[in-house]
Design a protein around this motif. Structure first.
Motif, PDB file in Angstrom:
ATOM      1  N   PHE A 178      -2.969  -1.010  11.008  1.00 60.98           N
ATOM      2  CA  PHE A 178      -1.950  -1.317   9.609  1.00 60.98           C
ATOM      3  C   PHE A 178      -0.723   0.060   9.221  1.00 60.98           C
ATOM      4  O   PHE A 178      -0.090   0.169   8.668  1.00 60.98           O
ATOM      5  N   LEU A 179      -1.962   0.942   9.108  1.00 60.82           N
ATOM      6  CA  LEU A 179      -1.273   2.116   8.932  1.00 60.82           C
ATOM      7  C   LEU A 179      -0.075   1.869   9.195  1.00 60.82           C
ATOM      8  O   LEU A 179       1.228   2.822   8.851  1.00 60.82           O
ATOM      9  N   LEU A 234      -5.121  -0.414  -0.842  1.00 60.13           N
ATOM     10  CA  LEU A 234      -5.128  -0.516   0.480  1.00 60.13           C
ATOM     11  C   LEU A 234      -5.736   0.445   1.241  1.00 60.13           C
ATOM     12  O   LEU A 234      -6.436   0.870   1.544  1.00 60.13           O
ATOM     13  N   ILE A 235      -5.198   1.284   0.693  1.00 62.88           N
ATOM     14  CA  ILE A 235      -5.619   2.779   1.362  1.00 62.88           C
ATOM     15  C   ILE A 235      -6.337   3.561   1.015  1.00 62.88           C
ATOM     16  O   ILE A 235      -7.192   3.623   1.986  1.00 62.88           O
ATOM     17  N   THR A 275       6.039   3.805   1.925  1.00 56.74           N
ATOM     18  CA  THR A 275       4.823   2.500   3.108  1.00 56.74           C
ATOM     19  C   THR A 275       4.654   1.069   2.463  1.00 56.74           C
ATOM     20  O   THR A 275       3.966   1.155   1.712  1.00 56.74           O
ATOM     21  N   HIS A 331      -7.363  -0.550  10.857  1.00 51.04           N
ATOM     22  CA  HIS A 331      -7.049   0.717   9.912  1.00 51.04           C
ATOM     23  C   HIS A 331      -6.174   1.180  10.343  1.00 51.04           C
ATOM     24  O   HIS A 331      -4.667   1.366   9.183  1.00 51.04           O
ATOM     25  N   ASN A 389       2.101  -0.615   3.051  1.00 51.29           N
ATOM     26  CA  ASN A 389       0.675  -0.799   2.123  1.00 51.29           C
ATOM     27  C   ASN A 389       0.701  -0.298   0.771  1.00 51.29           C
ATOM     28  O   ASN A 389       1.336   0.701   0.636  1.00 51.29           O
ATOM     29  N   TYR A 390      -0.179  -0.574  -0.004  1.00 53.39           N
ATOM     30  CA  TYR A 390      -0.468  -0.356  -1.182  1.00 53.39           C
ATOM     31  C   TYR A 390      -1.397   0.786  -1.345  1.00 53.39           C
ATOM     32  O   TYR A 390      -2.319   0.899  -0.648  1.00 53.39           O
ATOM     33  N   GLY A 446       3.062   0.292   8.908  1.00 56.03           N
ATOM     34  CA  GLY A 446       3.637   0.795   7.390  1.00 56.03           C
ATOM     35  C   GLY A 446       4.172   1.474   7.005  1.00 56.03           C
ATOM     36  O   GLY A 446       5.193   1.992   6.245  1.00 56.03           O
TER      37      GLY A 446
END
Length: 307
Positions: A28-29, A161-162, A155, A25, A157-158, A32
Motif C-alpha cells: 500500500f505504501l 492510515l500511515i 502520498t 502494508h 495514503n492518509y 502510494g
C-alpha cells in the motif's frame, strides 16, 4: 514461561496473520508514492519482498503445526485473497507472489502434544528475523509519516492510515519480543488491551473506507459512518474496562456482535470491489486486508469469551 510447544504454536500462528499484513502494508505504501519519491517506492518494494521470503519459511514450518482454529478463522487467507491479489497486481504492475497464497489455502492445522528441538530453534530464528524486519519497517513508516506531516512528501495514503499501520507493526513487534522472552500471556490483561486496540482499528477502517469511496456512493457513506461511530464508542468502553469502571465481559459481547457485522460489510465490500460494483479509489487487496483483520479480531474475542 511458555513451553516449547506453546512457543512454536503461538509464534507461527502470529506470523501467519501478521507477516501477510506487513507485506501488504509495504504494498500500500509502495503504490502510494509519487514518481519524485522513487527511492521510497523502491524501499517499500524491498520490504514487501523480504516479508514474502519470511512468509514462505513460516508457511513451510506451520503446516500441521499451528492451531486449526487459526487456519479456519479466515485471518490467514479468505476466499477472496487470491483474486484480490491478481486484480491488484494487474492494476499496479507490482508482481505479487500468489504462490504463497495458494500454499496457504492448502495449510492444515495440527494438534501436536510436543515439538522437536530443531523446530524450536528454527522458530526462534524466524522470530529474530521478524524482529529485525518489522523494526526496520516501523522506522520506515515513521520517516514517511514525518515527511507527510511536515509537507515534504505527498502520498495518496492518509496520514492517519500511515500511523494506523505503524501501530499494527508495533503490536506485532511487541508480541514477537514477548515470545522470545517466553512470557506467558495474561488472558484477562490481553483482553483489555487487544479489545481497545482492535476496536480502534475497526473504527479507523470504517473511516478510511468512507474517505476512499466515490462521492456518489452515499448509501455506503452512511454505513461506514455508523460503523466508525460504533467502534469509537466501543474503544472508549474498552478503555473504561481497563480502568475497571465497566465489566470486560460486557464490552467483549458488544465488540463481537459489532465485529461480526463489520465482517459481513467488509465481505460485501470486497465482493463489490472485485466485481467492479463499487465506485471508489480502493485497491481490491485493501478490501480483503481489512476483512482478514476483522476475522482475526473475531477469533480473539471468541477466545476471550471463554475466560
Amino acid at each position: 514461561m511458555l513451553s516449547d510447544l506453546q512457543f512454536v504454536k503461538q509464534s507461527l500462528g502470529t506470523h501467519l496473520f501478521f507477516i501477510r499484513i506487513m507485506k501488504e502494508h509495504s504494498f500500500f505504501l509502495e503504490v502510494g508514492f509519487t514518481p519524485r519519491d522513487y527511492s521510497f517506492t523502491t524501499r517499500a518494494d524491498q520490504f514487501r519482498l523480504e516479508f514474502d521470503r519470511l512468509l514462505a519459511d513460516v508457511i513451510y514450518l506451520s503446516n500441521g503445526v499451528v492451531s486449526p482454529t487459526i487456519i479456519q478463522s479466515g485471518e490467514v487467507v479468505t476466499p477472496y485473497t487470491l483474486n484480490a491479489e491478481i486484480a491488484s497486481s494487474d492494476l499496479t504492475a507490482v508482481q505479487i507472489q500468489t504462490n504463497l497464497t495458494r500454499a496457504e489455502y492448502n495449510l492444515v492445522g495440527g494438534d501436536l502434544t510436543s515439538v522437536n528441538p530443531a523446530l524450536v530453534q528454527r522458530t526462534h530464528m524466524i522470530n529474530e528475523r521478524a524482529i529485525r524486519l518489522v523494526s526496520s519497517l516501523i522506522q520506515f513508516k515513521s520517516i514517511v509519516l514525518s515527511s507527510v506531516l511536515s509537507c515534504n512528501m505527498f502520498t495518496v495514503n492518509y496520514p492517519l492510515l500511515i500511523d494506523h499501520i505503524r501501530r499494527e507493526a508495533r503490536l506485532y513487534l511487541s508480541m514477537i519480543q514477548r515470545f522470545q522472552r517466553r512470557e506467558q500471556v495474561d488472558i484477562e490483561k490481553q483482553a483489555y488491551e487487544q479489545e481497545a486496540f482492535w476496536n480502534r482499528i475497526m473504527a479507523e477502517h470504517s473511516k478510511f473506507i468512507r474517505g476512499l469511496l466515490d462521492p456518489t456512493e452515499e448509501a455506503l457513506f452512511e454505513i461506514a459512518d455508523d460503523f466508525g461511530d460504533e467502534f469509537d464508542q466501543l474503544t472508549e468502553e474498552a478503555k473504561q474496562a481497563m480502568d475497571q469502571t465497566l465489566p470486560i465481559s460486557e464490552v467483549t459481547d458488544k465488540s463481537l456482535e459489532s465485529t461480526l457485522r463489520i465482517r459481513d460489510f467488509n465481505t460485501q465490500a470486497t465482493e463489490g470491489l472485485l466485481g467492479c460494483n463499487i465506485r471508489s479509489i480502493i485497491i481490491p487487496l485493501l478490501g480483503d486486508h481489512v476483512l482478514r483483520e476483522s476475522n482475526h479480531f473475531i477469533r480473539l474475542l471468541k477466545e476471550f469469551e471463554r475466560y
